[in-house]
Design an enzyme around this catalytic site. Structure first.
Site, PDB file in Angstrom:
ATOM      1  N   GLU A 177      33.487 -47.737  -8.287  1.00 38.81           N
ATOM      2  CA  GLU A 177      32.352 -46.739  -8.240  1.00 38.81           C
ATOM      3  C   GLU A 177      31.644 -46.778  -6.899  1.00 38.81           C
ATOM      4  O   GLU A 177      30.350 -46.808  -7.125  1.00 38.81           O
ATOM      5  CB  GLU A 177      31.289 -47.059  -9.486  1.00 38.81           C
ATOM      6  N   GLU A 378      38.400 -46.646 -16.581  1.00 37.12           N
ATOM      7  CA  GLU A 378      36.823 -47.056 -17.424  1.00 37.12           C
ATOM      8  C   GLU A 378      36.563 -45.795 -18.292  1.00 37.12           C
ATOM      9  O   GLU A 378      36.740 -44.902 -17.763  1.00 37.12           O
ATOM     10  CB  GLU A 378      35.730 -47.440 -16.482  1.00 37.12           C
TER      11      GLU A 378
END
Ligand code: BGP
Length: 480
Positions: A177, A378
């Site tokens: 991320e 995710e």
């Protein structure tokens, strides 16, 4: 006509070393930036301490103690039928301060043992090199990724991992991320992504872009090194993708959403294209940001583009033109869960909008923009789960969330033609929540008896979603 998902589709689960391993100082491991973060709660930020203080509770230190339970946990993953597992290698198990000449053999051995156990159960390890686990020493002595020397420290760590595990791991990702830190209103992200704190008087956005440049270089160097070690490696980036919808069809709202989306795309643009996008270069010029990008840097970026896009998808958000930016130019209402409310969408207890169609939309936008295979690494539903007296956990809401997201990803693959490598729902076994530091916010299909204060037997229980996901995998997604 509906066709099914590819035969070699990867079905797994996702985890991150610091959120589930525990053993934070075992086997010679050094402290990382998350190891000095206390527990928070919903709406209560986690505190970053300078060192580990005896009277404070650090949830990551023991987490769910996978460090000592890995055989038992992997046996459960195998029973569920996973054919892959995404996790990270804690940088500080391999280089405790980040600057040692030689890696720590005990740390390397730990991952050999874990990967061997996975492979024994026909579960392919999918590895993130840096999932918020920068050595604390680098944060304190170098100012994290502010310092360009950290590029080579990371490249060395990557090289050691690629060399050691080249026959065990094929799919890699560089920084988890990486684009979170674009939201400079949340200082947590710069700390966890890059080991950086913004000093008074500094322009947070300028600091962020400097750091970003170094991380993008580190990622590109790692990709080039990895490809030399094993040309069959698939090395991806990992971005958090939260699609931003315009509040209305008012042109100003459309443009505001577009601007906000570009902020989200910035990191993937460089990772995938190997060069800075026009809008970012203009922003540096307009704002007078002093970001040094040398000719050598440009070559490094160009020679280290990624093979695929790993991304997380949890929710969507909405942007309204008039309240889009604060005085530093940051998107205020485009942050994780701070968007304008979307009347068509419900939210989780933590305010995360539940939007399966947003996943299909995201997959199409990413593929249209880059034409690279995607990997959903995710996705999941954080909720409070109750352990019933009979040892059961009925997590129907989670099953419903996952089912609808699998419906959406299947449409993107079979109807829209987007290539998708696999799907690894977040926190396949309960673990410490990243943003809140709580155990209370659970994602797993396996429950772990552990509470917010660190009490509990650590016993593992199968939730209803365990049997449900097992069926999904066994039928390659057909029965869900
Ligand atoms: C992502 C992170 C994960 C993870 C997940 C869920 O941002 O990559 O590490 O924790 O979000 O977030 P949370 O745990 O805060 O609910």
């Amino acid at each position: 006509m509906k066709t099914s998902l590819p035969k070699d589709f990867l079905w797994g689960g996702a985890l991150a070393a610091h959120q589930f391993e525990g053993g934070w100082n075992k086997g010679g491991k050094g402290a990382s930036v998350v190891d000095v973060m206390t527990a928070g709660a919903h709406g209560v930020a986690r505190e970053i301490t300078e060192t580990v203080e005896a009277d404070k509770f650090y949830p990551n230190h023991e987490a769910i103690d996978f460090y000592h339970h890995y055989k038992e946990d992997i046996a459960l993953f195998s029973e569920m039928g996973l054919n892959c597992l995404r996790t990270s290698i804690a940088w500080t198990r391999i280089f405790p301060t980040g600057i040692e000449e030689e890696p720590n053999e005990a740390g390397l051995q730990f991952y050999d043992d874990v990967f061997d156990e996975l492979i024994k159960h026909k579960i392919e390890p999918i590895i993130t090199l840096s999932h918020f686990e920068i050595p604390l020493y680098i944060a304190q002595e170098y100012g994290g990724f502010r310092d360009k020397r950290v590029v080579d420290l990371f490249a060395k760590f990557a090289e050691v991992c690629f060399t050691r595990y080249q026959h065990k791991v094929k799919y890699w990702m560089t920084f988890n991320e990486i684009n979170n830190q674009m939201d400079t209103n949340t200082p947590l992200f710069l700390w966890t992504n890059s080991g950086v704190t913004v000093k008074p008087g500094e322009n947070a956005k300028e600091v962020m872009y400097t750091v970003a440049h170094h991380e993008l270089l580190a990622s590109a160097k790692a990709v080039a090194i990895g490809k030399k070690i094993n040309p069959d490696f698939e090395i991806g980036c990992m971005v958090s993708h939260v699609p931003i919808y315009p509040y209305s069809c008012r042109p100003a709202d459309i443009m505001a959403a577009e601007d906000a989306m570009r902020q989200r795309f910035f990191f993937a643009d460089v990772h995938c294209r190997g060069a800075y996008p026009n809008y970012a270069l203009k922003e540096f010029e307009r704002e007078g940001y002093d970001i040094t990008i040398t000719e050598e840097d440009k070559d490094i970026l160009q020679n280290g583009t990624v093979d695929y896009i790993g991304f997380s998808y949890y929710m969507s958000t909405v942007v309204k033109a008039d309240i889009t930016q604060d005085n530093t130019g940051n998107v205020v209402n485009g942050g994780l869960a701070n968007g304008v409310e979307n009347p068509y969408i419900e939210s989780s207890d933590w305010g995360w909008a539940i939007d399966p169609t947003g996943l299909r939309y995201t997959m199409n936008r990413l593929y249209d923009r880059y034409q690279l295979p995607l990997f959903i690494v995710e996705n999941g539903f954080g909720a409070i789960d109750e352990l019933e007296e009979d040892g059961k956990i009925h997590d129907d809401t989670r099953i419903d969330y996952l089912k609808k997201h699998i419906d959406a990803l299947e449409l993107a693959v079979t109807y829209d033609g987007v290539p998708l490598i696999g799907y690894t729902p977040w926190g396949i076994i309960d673990l410490v929540s990243f943003t809140t530091g709580e155990m209370k916010k659970r994602y797993g299909m396996i429950y772990v008896d552990r509470d917010n204060e660190g009490n509990g037997s650590m016993k593992r229980y199968k939730k209803d979603s365990f049997e449900w996901y097992k069926k999904v995998i066994a039928t390659n997604g057909k029965k869900r």
